[in-house]
Design an enzyme around this catalytic site. Structure first.
Site, PDB file in Angstrom:
ATOM      1  N   ASP A 126      35.576  52.200  31.534  1.00 45.33           N
ATOM      2  CA  ASP A 126      36.383  51.974  32.731  1.00 45.33           C
ATOM      3  C   ASP A 126      37.862  52.164  32.459  1.00 45.33           C
ATOM      4  O   ASP A 126      38.292  52.107  31.330  1.00 45.33           O
ATOM      5  CB  ASP A 126      36.234  50.498  33.114  1.00 45.33           C
ATOM      6  N   LYS A 145      38.298  53.171  37.304  1.00 43.42           N
ATOM      7  CA  LYS A 145      38.765  52.837  38.645  1.00 43.42           C
ATOM      8  C   LYS A 145      40.203  52.411  38.500  1.00 43.42           C
ATOM      9  O   LYS A 145      40.509  51.538  37.720  1.00 43.42           O
ATOM     10  CB  LYS A 145      38.003  51.645  39.208  1.00 43.42           C
ATOM     11  N   MET A 154      42.821  40.294  40.765  1.00 38.72           N
ATOM     12  CA  MET A 154      43.026  41.317  41.811  1.00 38.72           C
ATOM     13  C   MET A 154      43.773  40.758  43.022  1.00 38.72           C
ATOM     14  O   MET A 154      43.469  41.119  44.164  1.00 38.72           O
ATOM     15  CB  MET A 154      41.661  41.871  42.294  1.00 38.72           C
TER      16      MET A 154
HETATM   17  N1  SAH Z   1      36.053  41.855  34.221  1.00 36.60           N
HETATM   18  C1  SAH Z   1      37.476  41.688  34.136  1.00 36.60           C
HETATM   19  C2  SAH Z   1      38.119  41.583  35.498  1.00 36.60           C
HETATM   20  C3  SAH Z   1      38.014  42.834  36.309  1.00 36.60           C
HETATM   21  S1  SAH Z   1      38.748  42.700  37.892  1.00 36.60           S
HETATM   22  C4  SAH Z   1      37.787  40.466  33.275  1.00 36.60           C
HETATM   23  O1  SAH Z   1      36.892  39.706  32.940  1.00 36.60           O
HETATM   24  O2  SAH Z   1      38.939  40.305  32.880  1.00 36.60           O
HETATM   25  C5  SAH Z   1      40.315  43.453  37.606  1.00 36.60           C
HETATM   26  C6  SAH Z   1      41.398  42.423  37.636  1.00 36.60           C
HETATM   27  O3  SAH Z   1      41.414  41.716  36.418  1.00 36.60           O
HETATM   28  C7  SAH Z   1      42.800  42.966  37.754  1.00 36.60           C
HETATM   29  O4  SAH Z   1      43.118  43.237  39.098  1.00 36.60           O
HETATM   30  C8  SAH Z   1      43.608  41.819  37.230  1.00 36.60           C
HETATM   31  O5  SAH Z   1      43.724  40.791  38.164  1.00 36.60           O
HETATM   32  C9  SAH Z   1      42.715  41.319  36.127  1.00 36.60           C
HETATM   33  N2  SAH Z   1      43.083  41.873  34.808  1.00 36.60           N
HETATM   34  C10 SAH Z   1      42.330  42.622  33.997  1.00 36.60           C
HETATM   35  N3  SAH Z   1      42.977  42.877  32.842  1.00 36.60           N
HETATM   36  C11 SAH Z   1      44.172  42.266  32.927  1.00 36.60           C
HETATM   37  C12 SAH Z   1      45.285  42.133  32.057  1.00 36.60           C
HETATM   38  N4  SAH Z   1      45.296  42.701  30.855  1.00 36.60           N
HETATM   39  N5  SAH Z   1      46.343  41.394  32.485  1.00 36.60           N
HETATM   40  C13 SAH Z   1      46.343  40.803  33.679  1.00 36.60           C
HETATM   41  N6  SAH Z   1      45.314  40.900  34.551  1.00 36.60           N
HETATM   42  C14 SAH Z   1      44.239  41.611  34.188  1.00 36.60           C
END
Ligand code: SAH
Length: 501
Positions: A34, A56, A171
């Protein structure tokens, strides 16, 4: 038919990949990844693995979810093992559950490898523990972007507002005004601390702390965008006290490493540890010679050698490769005195069971000459295994001092055919704050790949170099280094960057 692994790749810091995830990336036939799963991890994949990007980014879906599912199913049915990498944890807002359901429906075996989720890691790197006994008894993971096709919202804002739970929104940046508004309307105090962490755990992490009342306006003013985690609750008030990651001396600073890839990792690792965003731009490659007859003859004649002088890690490595090649090992150096030009070369020798008799206090050829003279090298047979093309100071001075010197090329360095586009683009965007040069050849090759005039257009970019010889080469191109360590070593260079950048 083989197994599909739904793997959490963590929030971005490559060190937060689990050992199990790494092992699976190393062994699977196919790697599907991803946008948010750090592309660094792909270097662990097998050379012959099939690597597929289905990322995405915001609304721009490279592949729609049903096609991603189909792709994974097809690969598994073709008998391939599939590592399906997702950012953070696959089952926390990662649609991992939906992919697993599809796999079950198709009768495909699967396993889940949980990852470090951004909702816990990003706050931790911003000094915020998501639970703390003084502030809260629970934590809640909430989507800030509900499926827009849903008829009725699944959110119960009153419950979120009335609980003392730490609320962690994924998000949610675009909807921040709505989120803050709903929580205040539901009864949470307008003074409740709120934090935003963008690109958490990565070298470009940024964070801010505000209050429910002001956060939306402040986030807008500071242009906080996705991907960010939003944290609501008293725990956010700890961020100042518990901040650690954002205190790293080079955090967010773009630093170019021009060393050969074979050698770059030591400098790149130290710089990353100090928080830097490292651009690896190897300007030279270290390669074996076409023909090792001369080296072989020299090794067979080691009995007549009094001193072996190693001037680089690569000199040691390639000399030993040939030694082993003809069935010999470190014992062939039995009666010979050994010198190393610096600590890294000395360490490489120690790895092979040889503790050098002499390591000069300063790491340039002139100092080695002075030291070896003091060791009584005059009249002795000296062999110097080194690069095919190198400075002649050391052999010449030793010969002048009466030693019987022989230079033995054991490897060569060549200009890489690297493409400078990534570097020129990063310079133009202001993403590079420093360039590092660790030898004259890195300087010469760098300016073959990128013209001195291009660099001159960015006078704010600092030039860091390892020592006076490299500095002299830089001056030939019209540059004076801004940063140069007292001791001419890689750790010295990194420390100087940390202090001055
Ligand atoms: N499965 C992922 C989340 C995916 S949804 C997890 O467990 O972390 C995608 C959202 O995750 C983004 O919009 C943001 O809100 C958050 N996100 C993912 N990586 C991030 C990062 N390095 N720093 C801040 N927010 C992050």
């Amino acid at each position: 038919m083989s197994t599909v692994y739904l793997i959490g790749a963590g929030p971005g810091d490559p060190g937060l990949l689990t050992i199990k995830a790494k092992h699976l990336i190393e062994t699977c036939d196919v790697v599907v990844y991803d946008y948010l799963a750090n592309a660094e991890f792909l270097k662990y994949a097998r050379k012959d693995a099939e690597i597929i990007y289905v990322g995405k980014k915001g609304g721009d879906h490279t592949l729609p979810q049903d096609q991603i599912n189909q792709l994974i199913i097809d690969k598994a049915k073709a008998g391939k093992s599939v590592a399906r990498l997702k950012g953070g944890d696959p089952y926390v807002f990662g649609r991992g559950g939906e992919e697993a359901e599809e796999l079950v429906a198709e009768g495909i075996a699967f396993e889940v490898v949980p990852g470090v989720t951004a909702g816990v890691a990003a706050p931790a790197y911003a000094g915020i523990p998501v639970t703390h006994r003084d502030f809260t008894t629970s934590v809640c993971f909430i989507t800030g972007h509900e499926d827009p096709t849903k008829e009725e919202s699944g959110h119960n804002w009153e419950v979120y507002a009335k609980s003392n739970s730490t609320l962690v929104f994924y998000m949610g940046v675009k909807n921040l005004p709505m989120i803050a508004g709903n929580l205040m309307a539901g009864g949470r105090s307008k003074d409740t601390p709120v934090a935003l962490v963008r690109w958490g755990t990565r070298c470009n992490q940024e964070s801010m702390v505000s209050t429910l009342e002001n956060v939306a306006a402040e986030a807008e003013k500071r242009k906080f965008a996705a991907p960010s985690i939003i944290i609501v609750g008293g725990v956010c008030s700890l961020s100042d006290k518990l901040s650690w990651f954002e205190k790293k001396p080079l955090l967010g600073k773009g630093v170019v490493v021009t060393r050969a890839r074979e050698q770059a990792s030591d400098l790149a690792d130290v710089l990353r540890h100090m928080g830097a965003c490292v651009f690896e731009f190897p300007t030279i490659t270290v390669e074996p010679l076409d023909d090792y007859d001369e080296v072989e003859q020299a090794i067979l004649a080691l009995g007549a050698v009094d001193w072996l002088v190693f001037t680089s890690v690569n000199g040691v490595k390639h000399f030993w490769t040939q030694l082993n090649e003809i069935g010999l090992d470190s014992r062939a150096l039995g009666g010979i005195s050994v010198a190393a030009i610096g600590p890294a070369t000395a360490d490489e020798l120690k790895l092979r069971g040889v503790t050098p008799d002499f390591v000069p206090p300063k790491y340039v050829a002139e100092e080695v000459v002075a030291g070896l003279l003091a060791q009584g090298i005059a009249g002795k047979n000296v062999l110097i295994p080194r690069a095919k093309v190198a400075r002649e100071v050391l052999p010449e001075e030793l010969a002048k001092a009466g030693a019987n010197v022989r230079v033995l090329p054991v490897y060569e360095t060549r200009l890489t055919q690297a493409d400078a586009t990534e570097i020129t683009e990063a310079l133009a965007k202001g993403n590079i704050q420093a360039l590092t040069f660790t030898s004259s050849s890195t300087v010469e090759n760098f300016f073959t790949l990128l013209s001195p005039d291009t660099l001159r257009a960015y006078p704010d970019v600092k030039i860091a170099c390892i020592g006076p010889v490299t500095a002299k080469t830089l001056s030939r191109f019209g540059f004076t280094p801004h940063i140069q360590p007292e001791d001419y070593t890689i750790p010295g260079l990194a420390a100087a960057l940390g202090a001055k950048l």
